[in-house]
Design a protein around this motif. Sequence first.
Motif, PDB file in Angstrom:
ATOM      1  N   MET A   1       0.826  -1.177   0.000  1.00 52.19           N
ATOM      2  CA  MET A   1       0.000   0.000   0.000  1.00 52.19           C
ATOM      3  C   MET A   1       0.877   1.250   0.000  1.00 52.19           C
ATOM      4  O   MET A   1       0.607   2.181  -0.734  1.00 52.19           O
ATOM      5  CB  MET A   1      -0.912  -0.042   1.232  1.00 52.19           C
ATOM      6  CG  MET A   1      -1.948   1.013   1.245  1.00 52.19           C
ATOM      7  SD  MET A   1      -3.275   0.805   0.060  1.00 52.19           S
ATOM      8  CE  MET A   1      -4.064  -0.643   0.649  1.00 52.19           C
ATOM      9  N   VAL A   2       1.911   1.281   0.842  1.00 54.25           N
ATOM     10  CA  VAL A   2       2.809   2.433   0.927  1.00 54.25           C
ATOM     11  C   VAL A   2       3.454   2.694  -0.429  1.00 54.25           C
ATOM     12  O   VAL A   2       3.492   3.826  -0.916  1.00 54.25           O
ATOM     13  CB  VAL A   2       3.886   2.214   2.017  1.00 54.25           C
ATOM     14  CG1 VAL A   2       4.980   3.258   1.942  1.00 54.25           C
ATOM     15  CG2 VAL A   2       3.245   2.213   3.399  1.00 54.25           C
ATOM     16  N   GLN A   3       3.953   1.649  -1.060  1.00 51.48           N
ATOM     17  CA  GLN A   3       4.627   1.812  -2.346  1.00 51.48           C
ATOM     18  C   GLN A   3       3.695   2.364  -3.412  1.00 51.48           C
ATOM     19  O   GLN A   3       4.085   3.228  -4.200  1.00 51.48           O
ATOM     20  CB  GLN A   3       5.186   0.472  -2.820  1.00 51.48           C
ATOM     21  CG  GLN A   3       6.275  -0.085  -1.940  1.00 51.48           C
ATOM     22  CD  GLN A   3       6.671  -1.466  -2.399  1.00 51.48           C
ATOM     23  OE1 GLN A   3       7.508  -1.590  -3.269  1.00 51.48           O
ATOM     24  NE2 GLN A   3       6.061  -2.499  -1.820  1.00 51.48           N
ATOM     25  N   LEU A   4       2.476   1.872  -3.448  1.00 54.20           N
ATOM     26  CA  LEU A   4       1.532   2.332  -4.474  1.00 54.20           C
ATOM     27  C   LEU A   4       1.113   3.773  -4.230  1.00 54.20           C
ATOM     28  O   LEU A   4       0.983   4.552  -5.176  1.00 54.20           O
ATOM     29  CB  LEU A   4       0.318   1.407  -4.519  1.00 54.20           C
ATOM     30  CG  LEU A   4       0.628  -0.015  -4.982  1.00 54.20           C
ATOM     31  CD1 LEU A   4      -0.614  -0.891  -4.877  1.00 54.20           C
ATOM     32  CD2 LEU A   4       1.190  -0.019  -6.392  1.00 54.20           C
ATOM     33  N   ALA A   5       0.920   4.137  -2.968  1.00 56.29           N
ATOM     34  CA  ALA A   5       0.572   5.527  -2.659  1.00 56.29           C
ATOM     35  C   ALA A   5       1.725   6.457  -3.038  1.00 56.29           C
ATOM     36  O   ALA A   5       1.524   7.528  -3.617  1.00 56.29           O
ATOM     37  CB  ALA A   5       0.227   5.667  -1.182  1.00 56.29           C
ATOM     38  N   LYS A   6       2.940   6.054  -2.735  1.00 57.83           N
ATOM     39  CA  LYS A   6       4.123   6.847  -3.097  1.00 57.83           C
ATOM     40  C   LYS A   6       4.237   6.966  -4.614  1.00 57.83           C
ATOM     41  O   LYS A   6       4.506   8.036  -5.156  1.00 57.83           O
ATOM     42  CB  LYS A   6       5.377   6.212  -2.486  1.00 57.83           C
ATOM     43  CG  LYS A   6       6.640   6.981  -2.733  1.00 57.83           C
ATOM     44  CD  LYS A   6       6.639   8.280  -1.967  1.00 57.83           C
ATOM     45  CE  LYS A   6       7.981   8.968  -2.080  1.00 57.83           C
ATOM     46  NZ  LYS A   6       8.015  10.217  -1.359  1.00 57.83           N
ATOM     47  N   ALA A 105      -7.713  -7.196 -14.610  1.00 55.50           N
ATOM     48  CA  ALA A 105      -6.538  -7.569 -15.392  1.00 55.50           C
ATOM     49  C   ALA A 105      -5.638  -6.363 -15.670  1.00 55.50           C
ATOM     50  O   ALA A 105      -4.407  -6.481 -15.623  1.00 55.50           O
ATOM     51  CB  ALA A 105      -6.962  -8.232 -16.695  1.00 55.50           C
ATOM     52  N   ALA A 106      -6.221  -5.201 -15.938  1.00 51.27           N
ATOM     53  CA  ALA A 106      -5.413  -4.012 -16.238  1.00 51.27           C
ATOM     54  C   ALA A 106      -4.612  -3.582 -15.009  1.00 51.27           C
ATOM     55  O   ALA A 106      -3.425  -3.227 -15.123  1.00 51.27           O
ATOM     56  CB  ALA A 106      -6.304  -2.877 -16.736  1.00 51.27           C
ATOM     57  N   GLN A 107      -5.238  -3.599 -13.831  1.00 48.82           N
ATOM     58  CA  GLN A 107      -4.509  -3.249 -12.614  1.00 48.82           C
ATOM     59  C   GLN A 107      -3.399  -4.251 -12.333  1.00 48.82           C
ATOM     60  O   GLN A 107      -2.297  -3.872 -11.944  1.00 48.82           O
ATOM     61  CB  GLN A 107      -5.460  -3.182 -11.414  1.00 48.82           C
ATOM     62  CG  GLN A 107      -6.253  -1.918 -11.361  1.00 48.82           C
ATOM     63  CD  GLN A 107      -7.098  -1.850 -10.096  1.00 48.82           C
ATOM     64  OE1 GLN A 107      -7.316  -2.854  -9.406  1.00 48.82           O
ATOM     65  NE2 GLN A 107      -7.578  -0.664  -9.783  1.00 48.82           N
ATOM     66  N   LEU A 108      -3.685  -5.521 -12.521  1.00 49.76           N
ATOM     67  CA  LEU A 108      -2.679  -6.552 -12.305  1.00 49.76           C
ATOM     68  C   LEU A 108      -1.502  -6.357 -13.269  1.00 49.76           C
ATOM     69  O   LEU A 108      -0.344  -6.464 -12.875  1.00 49.76           O
ATOM     70  CB  LEU A 108      -3.286  -7.946 -12.457  1.00 49.76           C
ATOM     71  CG  LEU A 108      -2.351  -9.118 -12.172  1.00 49.76           C
ATOM     72  CD1 LEU A 108      -1.759  -9.028 -10.771  1.00 49.76           C
ATOM     73  CD2 LEU A 108      -3.089 -10.434 -12.356  1.00 49.76           C
ATOM     74  N   ALA A 109      -1.782  -6.031 -14.513  1.00 48.79           N
ATOM     75  CA  ALA A 109      -0.720  -5.791 -15.493  1.00 48.79           C
ATOM     76  C   ALA A 109       0.137  -4.598 -15.071  1.00 48.79           C
ATOM     77  O   ALA A 109       1.369  -4.626 -15.210  1.00 48.79           O
ATOM     78  CB  ALA A 109      -1.322  -5.565 -16.880  1.00 48.79           C
ATOM     79  N   VAL A 112       2.416  -5.749 -12.280  1.00 43.06           N
ATOM     80  CA  VAL A 112       3.497  -6.577 -12.823  1.00 43.06           C
ATOM     81  C   VAL A 112       4.561  -5.679 -13.451  1.00 43.06           C
ATOM     82  O   VAL A 112       5.761  -5.876 -13.230  1.00 43.06           O
ATOM     83  CB  VAL A 112       2.950  -7.611 -13.842  1.00 43.06           C
ATOM     84  CG1 VAL A 112       4.081  -8.272 -14.621  1.00 43.06           C
ATOM     85  CG2 VAL A 112       2.100  -8.656 -13.130  1.00 43.06           C
ATOM     86  N   ARG A 113       4.151  -4.682 -14.241  1.00 42.63           N
ATOM     87  CA  ARG A 113       5.123  -3.759 -14.853  1.00 42.63           C
ATOM     88  C   ARG A 113       5.921  -3.020 -13.794  1.00 42.63           C
ATOM     89  O   ARG A 113       7.130  -2.834 -13.912  1.00 42.63           O
ATOM     90  CB  ARG A 113       4.412  -2.758 -15.762  1.00 42.63           C
ATOM     91  CG  ARG A 113       4.089  -3.296 -17.134  1.00 42.63           C
ATOM     92  CD  ARG A 113       3.671  -2.202 -18.096  1.00 42.63           C
ATOM     93  NE  ARG A 113       2.608  -1.336 -17.611  1.00 42.63           N
ATOM     94  CZ  ARG A 113       1.302  -1.612 -17.690  1.00 42.63           C
ATOM     95  NH1 ARG A 113       0.897  -2.750 -18.240  1.00 42.63           N
ATOM     96  NH2 ARG A 113       0.399  -0.779 -17.236  1.00 42.63           N
ATOM     97  N   LEU A 114       5.255  -2.562 -12.720  1.00 40.01           N
ATOM     98  CA  LEU A 114       5.957  -1.866 -11.639  1.00 40.01           C
ATOM     99  C   LEU A 114       6.972  -2.779 -10.963  1.00 40.01           C
ATOM    100  O   LEU A 114       8.102  -2.377 -10.679  1.00 40.01           O
ATOM    101  CB  LEU A 114       4.965  -1.330 -10.606  1.00 40.01           C
ATOM    102  CG  LEU A 114       4.100  -0.159 -11.054  1.00 40.01           C
ATOM    103  CD1 LEU A 114       3.018   0.119 -10.007  1.00 40.01           C
ATOM    104  CD2 LEU A 114       4.944   1.070 -11.304  1.00 40.01           C
ATOM    105  N   GLU A 115       6.577  -4.017 -10.706  1.00 41.27           N
ATOM    106  CA  GLU A 115       7.491  -4.960 -10.055  1.00 41.27           C
ATOM    107  C   GLU A 115       8.655  -5.294 -10.985  1.00 41.27           C
ATOM    108  O   GLU A 115       9.814  -5.277 -10.573  1.00 41.27           O
ATOM    109  CB  GLU A 115       6.734  -6.241  -9.658  1.00 41.27           C
ATOM    110  CG  GLU A 115       7.494  -7.125  -8.693  1.00 41.27           C
ATOM    111  CD  GLU A 115       8.546  -8.002  -9.365  1.00 41.27           C
ATOM    112  OE1 GLU A 115       9.545  -8.302  -8.710  1.00 41.27           O
ATOM    113  OE2 GLU A 115       8.352  -8.379 -10.537  1.00 41.27           O
ATOM    114  N   GLU A 116       8.372  -5.556 -12.239  1.00 43.52           N
ATOM    115  CA  GLU A 116       9.437  -5.888 -13.194  1.00 43.52           C
ATOM    116  C   GLU A 116      10.388  -4.717 -13.397  1.00 43.52           C
ATOM    117  O   GLU A 116      11.568  -4.913 -13.661  1.00 43.52           O
ATOM    118  CB  GLU A 116       8.839  -6.333 -14.527  1.00 43.52           C
ATOM    119  CG  GLU A 116       8.210  -7.717 -14.456  1.00 43.52           C
ATOM    120  CD  GLU A 116       7.520  -8.129 -15.745  1.00 43.52           C
ATOM    121  OE1 GLU A 116       7.248  -7.253 -16.606  1.00 43.52           O
ATOM    122  OE2 GLU A 116       7.240  -9.332 -15.887  1.00 43.52           O
TER     123      GLU A 116
END
Length: 153
Positions: A1-6, A105-109, A112-116
Motif C-alpha cells: 500500500m505504501v509503495q503504491l501511494a508513493k 486484469a489491467a490493474q494486475l498488469a 506486474v510492470r511496476l514490479e518488473e
Amino acid sequence: MVQLAKWAGAHLTATAGLSSIERVRRLGAARVIDYTSVSLVSALSGMIEPVDVVINVVAASEAEMLALFERLRNGGALVSATTPVPPVAAQRGVRAARMASRSDAAQLATLVRLEEGGQLEVFISDQRPLTELPEVHELAETGKLHGKTIFVP
C-alpha cells in the motif's frame, strides 16, 4: 500500500511495528508511527497539518476511526478495509469508502510492470505447503507474519 501511494505521488505518514519501521520508510513513508509504543489517537493528535486521504487497513476502534476522520481536510477521503467509516463523514464533505479486492486484469498488469521495473517490491517472507494455511492465518491474525506467504500444493 505504501509503495503504491508513493508511486501515485502521495506524501505518506504510515503506521508500523518496530521491526518494520525502516522497511516502511524505505518503501516511501515520510513519517512512520510505531503503533507498538504510542496509540494511534495520541500520535494523530500531535499532527498539525490535516491530510487529504486516510487509508485504514487494520481493525480500529470507533475512537481511532474518529481520530482518523478528524485528521482529514474538508473534502478529503477516508478508505477503510476493515472498520466502518464514521457516519459523520458526509457532514464535512469527506468521501468515505470500504475497500474491497476485485479481479482487474489491467490493474494486475500495471502491478506486474511496476514490479518488473523495480518500482514495486513484493516482500515474500515464507513458502509453505497449502496444508499449513490455518497456521499461517493464525500468525497473520496475531501480527506475527510479515510479508507475503506463498502456498504450494
